[in-house]
Design an enzyme around this catalytic site. Sequence first.
Site, PDB file in Angstrom:
ATOM      1  N   GLY A   1     -33.315  13.914  -4.905  1.00 37.76           N
ATOM      2  CA  GLY A   1     -33.755  13.191  -3.711  1.00 37.76           C
ATOM      3  C   GLY A   1     -35.060  12.449  -3.972  1.00 37.76           C
ATOM      4  O   GLY A   1     -35.719  12.669  -4.982  1.00 37.76           O
TER       5      GLY A   1
ATOM      6  N   TYR B   1     -19.314  21.283  -9.714  1.00 34.14           N
ATOM      7  CA  TYR B   1     -19.467  20.777  -8.339  1.00 34.14           C
ATOM      8  C   TYR B   1     -18.285  21.243  -7.486  1.00 34.14           C
ATOM      9  O   TYR B   1     -18.466  21.838  -6.430  1.00 34.14           O
ATOM     10  CB  TYR B   1     -19.538  19.256  -8.380  1.00 34.14           C
ATOM     11  CG  TYR B   1     -19.764  18.576  -7.050  1.00 34.14           C
ATOM     12  CD1 TYR B   1     -20.971  18.725  -6.366  1.00 34.14           C
ATOM     13  CD2 TYR B   1     -18.792  17.754  -6.491  1.00 34.14           C
ATOM     14  CE1 TYR B   1     -21.189  18.077  -5.157  1.00 34.14           C
ATOM     15  CE2 TYR B   1     -19.003  17.104  -5.288  1.00 34.14           C
ATOM     16  CZ  TYR B   1     -20.195  17.265  -4.620  1.00 34.14           C
ATOM     17  OH  TYR B   1     -20.417  16.619  -3.421  1.00 34.14           O
TER      18      TYR B   1
END
Length: 327
Positions: A42, A151
């Site tokens: 982020g 994932y």
Amino acid sequence: MSNIEGKRVLVTGAAGFLGSHLCDRFIAEGCKVVGMDNLITGSLSNIEHLFKLENFEFYHHDVSKFVFVPGEIDYILHFASPASPIDYLKIPIQTLKVGSLGTHNLLGLARVKKARMIIASTSEVYGDPTVHPQTEDYWGNVNPIGPRGVYDEAKRFQEAITMAYHTFHGLETRIVRIFNTYGPRMRLNDGRALPAFMGQALRGEDITVFGDGSQTRSFCYVEDLVEGIYRLLLSDYAYPVNIGNPDEISIGDFAEEIIKLTGTDQKIVFKPLPQDDPKQRQPDITKAREILGWEPKVSRSEGMKKTWEYFKSLPEWIITPREFQSN
Ligand code: UDP
């Protein structure tokens, strides 16, 4: 203002693409937003505009470690996770941990706070799907030990533990299965098709299409996605719901669209298809339509224009970081 005005909302992955848009939405609804992010993928620039607001606070924290937030929390939105194939390759262990340990920590926090929690699941739980379009009752075709396994399996575990907390502890939970989403604040160099192609357009490079470009995806504009998540959170439906745009396109045609939009004279160059790259993907959104009264409103041409404007407005050092420079 809405009926959730004044509620306190914890958003994990707040500095990411989706997390930052969710923070904006809940602030706009009059909520108090607590953002949390470890800033591995982020960027604070996505939420910089929120720091001056009284209703926003931020914790620089990794949710894979014990999570504590003082005070009441009404809703938890767990959106922290690396989310592109390039990231899974670079940080596979963190990817596994945030989906598993991170989710466990947040479910524990939700119990203590008596909060409702929504988790960001993904169309990746369907793997390389053998059912098309994908309905929520399809169990998927996932390679657990392939490059995407870290994932996909973390997200599958995340759904399982969330459901277990719902049935065993009676926790209020929601599960959104997010299909390919795009819009401003995507990371230019995260390796995903849209930022890759637009970044190449900005740098005057050829467009790299993997495989023969016949694989398909269905791209949803971020504003539509946020509306779907918002409605699901406030609904009373605890089972997974697909949120995405069913408008399917091949990656080859998508590359052509971007060349047209950006007005460049880029050529398409073909590169090898990454391992386990799904051949086709399209959400069946019957459930979202029926349960949430939701469907996407923003066409690809409209959404892509807005996204292109965003990428064009970025400073030069972001468009051409050192890894892209030839000398
Ligand atoms: N892709 C491509 N060129 C790129 C990046 C991605 O052709 O430079 C392809 C990728 O192989 C996949 C599709 O575009 O078939 C969408 O990739 P993305 O990473 O955006 O999403 P995902 O595969 O996770 O759905």
